[in-house]
Design a protein around this motif. Sequence first.
Motif, short mmCIF file in Angstrom:
data_model
loop_
_atom_site.label_atom_id
_atom_site.label_comp_id
_atom_site.label_asym_id
_atom_site.label_seq_id
_atom_site.Cartn_x
_atom_site.Cartn_y
_atom_site.Cartn_z
N LYS A 1 -0.28 0.81 17.48
CA LYS A 1 -0.96 0.28 16.30
C LYS A 1 -0.58 1.12 15.07
O LYS A 1 -0.09 2.25 15.19
CB LYS A 1 -2.48 0.31 16.49
N ILE A 2 -0.85 0.57 13.90
CA ILE A 2 -0.66 1.32 12.66
C ILE A 2 -1.77 2.35 12.52
O ILE A 2 -2.96 2.04 12.66
CB ILE A 2 -0.69 0.38 11.43
N GLN A 3 -1.39 3.60 12.25
CA GLN A 3 -2.36 4.67 12.01
C GLN A 3 -2.32 5.06 10.55
O GLN A 3 -1.32 5.58 10.06
CB GLN A 3 -2.07 5.88 12.90
N LEU A 4 -3.40 4.78 9.83
CA LEU A 4 -3.54 5.14 8.42
C LEU A 4 -4.70 6.10 8.30
O LEU A 4 -5.86 5.71 8.32
CB LEU A 4 -3.78 3.89 7.57
N GLY A 5 -4.39 7.40 8.22
CA GLY A 5 -5.45 8.41 8.24
C GLY A 5 -6.21 8.33 9.55
O GLY A 5 -5.63 8.41 10.63
N ASP A 6 -7.52 8.12 9.47
CA ASP A 6 -8.36 8.00 10.68
C ASP A 6 -8.50 6.55 11.14
O ASP A 6 -9.15 6.27 12.15
CB ASP A 6 -9.75 8.57 10.41
N ASP A 7 -7.90 5.64 10.40
CA ASP A 7 -8.06 4.22 10.71
C ASP A 7 -6.91 3.69 11.55
O ASP A 7 -5.73 3.95 11.25
CB ASP A 7 -8.15 3.41 9.41
N GLU A 8 -7.26 2.93 12.59
CA GLU A 8 -6.26 2.23 13.41
C GLU A 8 -6.27 0.77 13.00
O GLU A 8 -7.32 0.12 13.00
CB GLU A 8 -6.59 2.37 14.89
N LEU A 9 -5.10 0.25 12.65
CA LEU A 9 -4.99 -1.11 12.13
C LEU A 9 -4.11 -1.93 13.06
O LEU A 9 -3.01 -1.51 13.43
CB LEU A 9 -4.40 -1.10 10.72
N ALA A 10 -4.57 -3.12 13.43
CA ALA A 10 -3.84 -3.98 14.36
C ALA A 10 -3.11 -5.08 13.62
O ALA A 10 -3.66 -5.69 12.68
CB ALA A 10 -4.81 -4.59 15.37
N TYR A 11 -1.86 -5.31 14.01
CA TYR A 11 -1.05 -6.39 13.45
C TYR A 11 -0.36 -7.14 14.59
O TYR A 11 -0.12 -6.59 15.66
CB TYR A 11 0.01 -5.83 12.49
N ASP A 12 -0.05 -8.41 14.32
CA ASP A 12 0.66 -9.20 15.33
C ASP A 12 2.07 -8.66 15.54
O ASP A 12 2.56 -8.62 16.67
CB ASP A 12 0.72 -10.67 14.90
N ASN A 13 2.70 -8.27 14.43
CA ASN A 13 4.04 -7.68 14.51
C ASN A 13 4.15 -6.56 13.49
O ASN A 13 3.52 -6.59 12.43
CB ASN A 13 5.13 -8.72 14.22
N ILE B 1 0.86 -1.18 0.00
CA ILE B 1 0.00 0.00 0.00
C ILE B 1 0.90 1.23 0.00
O ILE B 1 1.67 1.44 0.94
CB ILE B 1 -0.93 0.01 1.23
N ASN B 2 0.82 2.01 -1.05
CA ASN B 2 1.71 3.17 -1.22
C ASN B 2 1.15 4.40 -0.51
O ASN B 2 0.78 5.39 -1.15
CB ASN B 2 1.96 3.46 -2.69
N LYS B 3 1.07 4.31 0.79
CA LYS B 3 0.60 5.41 1.62
C LYS B 3 1.48 5.55 2.85
O LYS B 3 2.08 4.59 3.30
CB LYS B 3 -0.86 5.18 2.03
N LYS B 4 1.49 6.76 3.40
CA LYS B 4 2.27 7.03 4.59
C LYS B 4 1.46 6.66 5.83
O LYS B 4 0.29 7.01 5.95
CB LYS B 4 2.65 8.52 4.65
N VAL B 5 2.11 5.96 6.76
CA VAL B 5 1.47 5.60 8.01
C VAL B 5 2.43 5.91 9.16
O VAL B 5 3.59 6.25 8.95
CB VAL B 5 1.09 4.10 8.07
N SER B 6 1.92 5.79 10.38
CA SER B 6 2.76 5.97 11.57
C SER B 6 2.30 4.97 12.62
O SER B 6 1.32 4.24 12.43
CB SER B 6 2.65 7.40 12.11
N ILE B 7 3.02 4.93 13.73
CA ILE B 7 2.60 4.14 14.88
C ILE B 7 1.91 5.08 15.86
O ILE B 7 2.48 6.12 16.22
CB ILE B 7 3.81 3.48 15.58
N ASN B 8 0.68 4.76 16.27
CA ASN B 8 -0.01 5.65 17.20
C ASN B 8 0.38 5.35 18.65
O ASN B 8 1.22 4.46 18.91
CB ASN B 8 -1.52 5.60 16.99
N ASN B 9 -0.20 6.07 19.59
CA ASN B 9 0.21 5.93 20.99
C ASN B 9 -0.24 4.61 21.62
O ASN B 9 0.10 4.32 22.77
CB ASN B 9 -0.29 7.11 21.83
N ARG B 10 -0.99 3.81 20.87
CA ARG B 10 -1.40 2.48 21.34
C ARG B 10 -0.55 1.38 20.71
O ARG B 10 -0.80 0.19 20.91
CB ARG B 10 -2.88 2.25 21.01
#
Length: 373
Positions: free
Chosen positions: A183-195, A172-181
Motif C-alpha cells: 500500500k501507499i505509505q504517507l507518513g503514518d497513513d496507509e492508503l489503498a489504491y486499485d493500482n 500531492i507534493n509529498k514523498k511516499v513509499s510502498i509499505n510491506n503490505r
Amino acid sequence: MKKIAIIGGGIVGSTAAYYLSQFDKKNEIQVTMYDDGVGQATKAAAGIISPWLSKRRNKKWYNLARDGATLLAKIAKNTNMNKDIYNQCGTIITRDSPKKLNELYQKAIERNKETKTIGDVYQLDAEEVKYQIPLLSKSVPGILVTGGARIDGAKFAEHLKDIAKLKNLTIINKKVSINNRGKIQLGDDELAYDNIVVATGAWMRNTLDNLPLKVDIRPQKGQLIEISVNDLEQNKKNMPVLMPEGERDFIPFNDGRLIVGATHENDQGFDLKPSNEVIDDLLASANRLVSGLNQDNLIKIKVGTRAYTSDFAPFFGSIPNYSNIFVGGGLGSSGLTTGPLIGKLLANLILKNKKIDLEQYRKPINNYIQSNL
C-alpha cells in the motif's frame, strides 16, 4: 470508481497521468500523483529527440526509442504544445572523417525507410553545417535529419499534468513509499489504491524498499549548463540541435539560450551539487565550437539524477508477485525519448485497453526486479 496512484511526476509519471485522463471517457478513474520532485532527472533535462542514428545495438531499446520519438511528435500536435517545450527543429550529427560520415548517411537512409518521423536526410559539408548553425566558429561535415527535435523535459511534464488535472488528476507534493503490505505509505497513513505506478527513477529502490524485492537500479549524475548567446551576431532563430562528435551536445533555443551537456557521472551517487570542474569542462566544450564564451555567459547550472540498469536497458510492467503495482524505470540518458511511450504503455496495461506486443520493447522485467521470497 477506479483509484490509481502514481508515484513520481517526471517523464513517465506525467505521461501515464495524461493518458489515464484521455482514456477516462466516463469519469470512472481517479488519479492521485505523489511527487516531491527532489533530484528529478526530468526537471533538469533539456534534451535531443533523435534516436535513429544511435550507436546502441539493443534492438528492443531502438524500437522503444524510435516509436517514442513518433509518439512525442503526436503528443506535441494533439496537445498544441508550444515550441519552447517541443520543437522539431532538426538534428545535425557530425563526423570527423568522410568514411564515418558516409556510413552515418547510409544508416540514416536505411532508417528513413522504416520510420517517416526521421524526416528528410541531408549530407552537409562544413560550410553547410555552419549555415544551419551560424553560432559555430568551427564546424565539420555532418548529417541533418529534419525530424530531430529539442525538448524541455520540465515544461513537457508540467504541460501534460496541467491537461490531466482538468480531468481526473490530483497532485500531492509529498514523498511516499510502498509499505510491506503493498500500500501507499504517507507518513503514518496507509492508503489503498486499485493500482500503483512507481516512476521514481533512480529512487525506485528506495520507494520499493519495504517489499522483498531486489531492484537493479543505480543513480547517474547529470549536469548541464545554460549559456546566453544573445550578444552573438551569428545568432538566429530555430537552429537545429547539434550532436558533435567528441563534444557535448549543443541545444540552441530561440530565445538566445544555448544548453550544453549533459554529463554522465556514474560515481557520484545522489549528489546534486554542481561541480566547478564539470562546469569548466562543459564551458570548454562550448568554447571549442563557439569562440568567445566565458563565465559571463553562464545563466544557470542544472543537476539531476538519472536511473540506469546494469545492462543500460529500461524496463516496465507489473512487479513479480504484486500484479497491481506497475513500474517504469532505468531509462538513462534516453529518458525524454523513451519515457512517454513507457508512460502510455503503463496506462494501457492498467486499464487493459489494447493488446500490444510489449516484448518488442522490453526484456523480461525479472531481469531487473526479482522477488527475494
